[in-house]
Design a protein around this motif. Structure first.
Motif, PDB file in Angstrom:
ATOM      1  N   ARG A   1       0.830  -1.209   0.000  1.00  0.00           N
ATOM      2  CA  ARG A   1       0.000   0.000   0.000  1.00  0.00           C
ATOM      3  C   ARG A   1       0.860   1.253   0.000  1.00  0.00           C
ATOM      4  O   ARG A   1       0.445   2.314  -0.420  1.00  0.00           O
ATOM      5  N   ARG A   2       2.106   1.117   0.496  1.00  0.00           N
ATOM      6  CA  ARG A   2       3.005   2.260   0.578  1.00  0.00           C
ATOM      7  C   ARG A   2       4.426   1.727   0.627  1.00  0.00           C
ATOM      8  O   ARG A   2       4.702   0.732   1.287  1.00  0.00           O
ATOM      9  N   ALA A   3       5.332   2.369  -0.082  1.00  0.00           N
ATOM     10  CA  ALA A   3       6.747   1.982  -0.055  1.00  0.00           C
ATOM     11  C   ALA A   3       7.587   3.245   0.089  1.00  0.00           C
ATOM     12  O   ALA A   3       7.320   4.263  -0.549  1.00  0.00           O
ATOM     13  N   TYR A   4       8.584   3.164   0.935  1.00  0.00           N
ATOM     14  CA  TYR A   4       9.522   4.266   1.144  1.00  0.00           C
ATOM     15  C   TYR A   4      10.880   3.753   0.693  1.00  0.00           C
ATOM     16  O   TYR A   4      11.364   2.750   1.201  1.00  0.00           O
ATOM     17  N   PHE A   5      11.485   4.442  -0.235  1.00  0.00           N
ATOM     18  CA  PHE A   5      12.769   4.007  -0.768  1.00  0.00           C
ATOM     19  C   PHE A   5      13.809   5.076  -0.437  1.00  0.00           C
ATOM     20  O   PHE A   5      13.646   6.245  -0.804  1.00  0.00           O
ATOM     21  N   TYR A   6      14.861   4.687   0.261  1.00  0.00           N
ATOM     22  CA  TYR A   6      15.946   5.602   0.622  1.00  0.00           C
ATOM     23  C   TYR A   6      17.203   5.163  -0.106  1.00  0.00           C
ATOM     24  O   TYR A   6      17.705   4.064   0.120  1.00  0.00           O
ATOM     25  N   TRP A   7      17.676   6.017  -1.004  1.00  0.00           N
ATOM     26  CA  TRP A   7      18.902   5.758  -1.750  1.00  0.00           C
ATOM     27  C   TRP A   7      19.953   6.667  -1.121  1.00  0.00           C
ATOM     28  O   TRP A   7      19.867   7.885  -1.228  1.00  0.00           O
ATOM     29  N   VAL A   8      20.922   6.063  -0.422  1.00  0.00           N
ATOM     30  CA  VAL A   8      21.958   6.813   0.275  1.00  0.00           C
ATOM     31  C   VAL A   8      23.283   6.479  -0.380  1.00  0.00           C
ATOM     32  O   VAL A   8      23.681   5.316  -0.434  1.00  0.00           O
ATOM     33  N   THR A   9      23.953   7.510  -0.879  1.00  0.00           N
ATOM     34  CA  THR A   9      25.223   7.284  -1.564  1.00  0.00           C
ATOM     35  C   THR A   9      26.183   8.429  -1.276  1.00  0.00           C
ATOM     36  O   THR A   9      25.757   9.543  -0.973  1.00  0.00           O
ATOM     37  N   ARG A  10      27.440   8.136  -1.371  1.00  0.00           N
ATOM     38  CA  ARG A  10      28.450   9.172  -1.138  1.00  0.00           C
ATOM     39  C   ARG A  10      28.645  10.025  -2.394  1.00  0.00           C
ATOM     40  O   ARG A  10      28.776  11.230  -2.311  1.00  0.00           O
ATOM     41  N   GLU A  11      28.658   9.369  -3.552  1.00  0.00           N
ATOM     42  CA  GLU A  11      28.945  10.087  -4.791  1.00  0.00           C
ATOM     43  C   GLU A  11      27.680  10.420  -5.569  1.00  0.00           C
ATOM     44  O   GLU A  11      26.787   9.590  -5.691  1.00  0.00           O
ATOM     45  N   GLN A  12      27.655  11.583  -6.117  1.00  0.00           N
ATOM     46  CA  GLN A  12      26.532  12.051  -6.929  1.00  0.00           C
ATOM     47  C   GLN A  12      26.307  11.144  -8.133  1.00  0.00           C
ATOM     48  O   GLN A  12      25.176  10.855  -8.512  1.00  0.00           O
ATOM     49  N   GLY A  13      27.362  10.651  -8.746  1.00  0.00           N
ATOM     50  CA  GLY A  13      27.268   9.825  -9.945  1.00  0.00           C
ATOM     51  C   GLY A  13      26.514   8.523  -9.734  1.00  0.00           C
ATOM     52  O   GLY A  13      25.974   7.946 -10.680  1.00  0.00           O
ATOM     53  N   SER A  14      26.441   8.048  -8.502  1.00  0.00           N
ATOM     54  CA  SER A  14      25.727   6.795  -8.222  1.00  0.00           C
ATOM     55  C   SER A  14      24.237   6.912  -8.506  1.00  0.00           C
ATOM     56  O   SER A  14      23.573   5.903  -8.750  1.00  0.00           O
ATOM     57  N   PHE A  15      23.706   8.099  -8.470  1.00  0.00           N
ATOM     58  CA  PHE A  15      22.283   8.284  -8.749  1.00  0.00           C
ATOM     59  C   PHE A  15      21.948   7.901 -10.193  1.00  0.00           C
ATOM     60  O   PHE A  15      20.809   7.560 -10.496  1.00  0.00           O
ATOM     61  N   ASP A  16      22.953   7.932 -11.087  1.00  0.00           N
ATOM     62  CA  ASP A  16      22.729   7.575 -12.484  1.00  0.00           C
ATOM     63  C   ASP A  16      22.265   6.128 -12.645  1.00  0.00           C
ATOM     64  O   ASP A  16      21.549   5.808 -13.572  1.00  0.00           O
ATOM     65  N   TRP A  17      22.681   5.244 -11.739  1.00  0.00           N
ATOM     66  CA  TRP A  17      22.302   3.835 -11.831  1.00  0.00           C
ATOM     67  C   TRP A  17      20.791   3.662 -11.785  1.00  0.00           C
ATOM     68  O   TRP A  17      20.250   2.721 -12.341  1.00  0.00           O
ATOM     69  N   PHE A  18      20.137   4.548 -11.091  1.00  0.00           N
ATOM     70  CA  PHE A  18      18.727   4.385 -10.785  1.00  0.00           C
ATOM     71  C   PHE A  18      17.875   5.511 -11.367  1.00  0.00           C
ATOM     72  O   PHE A  18      16.685   5.603 -11.109  1.00  0.00           O
ATOM     73  N   LYS A  19      18.506   6.347 -12.165  1.00  0.00           N
ATOM     74  CA  LYS A  19      17.858   7.551 -12.697  1.00  0.00           C
ATOM     75  C   LYS A  19      16.571   7.248 -13.470  1.00  0.00           C
ATOM     76  O   LYS A  19      15.542   7.881 -13.245  1.00  0.00           O
ATOM     77  N   GLY A  20      16.615   6.279 -14.353  1.00  0.00           N
ATOM     78  CA  GLY A  20      15.450   5.959 -15.181  1.00  0.00           C
ATOM     79  C   GLY A  20      14.245   5.533 -14.363  1.00  0.00           C
ATOM     80  O   GLY A  20      13.128   6.010 -14.577  1.00  0.00           O
ATOM     81  N   ILE A  21      14.456   4.641 -13.403  1.00  0.00           N
ATOM     82  CA  ILE A  21      13.330   4.152 -12.606  1.00  0.00           C
ATOM     83  C   ILE A  21      12.813   5.240 -11.666  1.00  0.00           C
ATOM     84  O   ILE A  21      11.610   5.340 -11.420  1.00  0.00           O
ATOM     85  N   MET A  22      13.697   6.097 -11.152  1.00  0.00           N
ATOM     86  CA  MET A  22      13.227   7.198 -10.296  1.00  0.00           C
ATOM     87  C   MET A  22      12.313   8.131 -11.081  1.00  0.00           C
ATOM     88  O   MET A  22      11.267   8.553 -10.580  1.00  0.00           O
ATOM     89  N   ASN A  23      12.705   8.451 -12.304  1.00  0.00           N
ATOM     90  CA  ASN A  23      11.856   9.311 -13.135  1.00  0.00           C
ATOM     91  C   ASN A  23      10.549   8.611 -13.502  1.00  0.00           C
ATOM     92  O   ASN A  23       9.493   9.233 -13.518  1.00  0.00           O
ATOM     93  N   GLU A  24      10.629   7.316 -13.781  1.00  0.00           N
ATOM     94  CA  GLU A  24       9.424   6.556 -14.116  1.00  0.00           C
ATOM     95  C   GLU A  24       8.444   6.560 -12.941  1.00  0.00           C
ATOM     96  O   GLU A  24       7.243   6.761 -13.116  1.00  0.00           O
ATOM     97  N   VAL A  25       8.948   6.343 -11.738  1.00  0.00           N
ATOM     98  CA  VAL A  25       8.100   6.363 -10.543  1.00  0.00           C
ATOM     99  C   VAL A  25       7.483   7.742 -10.363  1.00  0.00           C
ATOM    100  O   VAL A  25       6.275   7.870 -10.135  1.00  0.00           O
ATOM    101  N   ALA A  26       8.295   8.781 -10.489  1.00  0.00           N
ATOM    102  CA  ALA A  26       7.794  10.150 -10.307  1.00  0.00           C
ATOM    103  C   ALA A  26       6.704  10.485 -11.323  1.00  0.00           C
ATOM    104  O   ALA A  26       5.746  11.192 -11.002  1.00  0.00           O
ATOM    105  N   GLU A  27       6.825   9.966 -12.539  1.00  0.00           N
ATOM    106  CA  GLU A  27       5.854  10.276 -13.587  1.00  0.00           C
ATOM    107  C   GLU A  27       4.570   9.459 -13.487  1.00  0.00           C
ATOM    108  O   GLU A  27       3.494   9.970 -13.767  1.00  0.00           O
TER     109      GLU A  27
END
Length: 189
Positions: free
Chosen positions: A54-80
């Protein structure tokens, strides 16, 4: 963890498509409109019954900014496509000082301006706004316990072993101190 989020997104999409295909307006020759829907015993209705999230909370914690690229597509898909806000995404970049710290004031200001103007976070490059420093896990558990009173919450962790002990202990503490029960699970690799 990305697979779990993708699975939730795919289930949301399938349920929306099912809802669209099982009900629709029909007009007869007299201009009357009626609703056409399939019975709840259809094979597709089993998906709705088996999809318990019914609800999911996803916390992506990373040291480097570039690591967000791994998950960029799915994050945008979820947001849309997550119109009912089933998945709540949180990005944390730990190499930047926490918000409110003078050393991170400029990036915080630029981030807020860019997100407001373009709807895109400058740190993650997604629609999901990034936070700085590490999450306050006690506050996270507390808020979830308040929001999901008398519920069972699965906590799934994949990452450095050092954080396992803290997250497991918080799950135990909040399970005993609140009516929310937290079940902690750690991926081993």
């Amino acid at each position: 963890m990305i697979s779990i989020v993708k699975d939730i997104v795919n289930n949301i999409r399938a349920m929306e498509e099912e809802a669209e295909s099982t009900s629709g307006a029909l007009e007869n020759g007299n201009g009357d409109v009626g609703i056409n829907s399939t019975s709840s015993s259809s094979p597709n209705s089993k998906r709705k019954e088996s999809f318990k999230t019914r609800r999911a909370y996803f916390y992506w914690v990373t040291r480097e900014q570039g690591s967000f690229d791994w998950f960029k597509g799915i994050m945008n898909e979820v947001a849309e496509m997550d119109h009912n806000h089933v998945i709540e995404l949180h990005n944390y970049c730990t190499s930047v000082y926490e918000e409110g710290d003078a050393r991170s004031a400029l990036i915080t200001m630029l981030q807020s301006l860019n997100h407001a103007k373009n709807g895109v976070d400058i740190v993650s490059g997604t629609r999901v706004k990034s936070h700085f420093a590490k999450p306050n896990w006690r506050s996270v558990y507390k808020q979830i316990a308040v929001d999901h009173n008398n519920s069972r919450v699965g906590v799934f962790y994949c990452g450095a072993p050092a954080l396992t002990k803290e997250l497991r202990q918080l799950a135990s503490d909040f399970s005993h101190k609140t009516s929310t029960k937290f079940d902690f699970h750690k991926e081993n690799f």
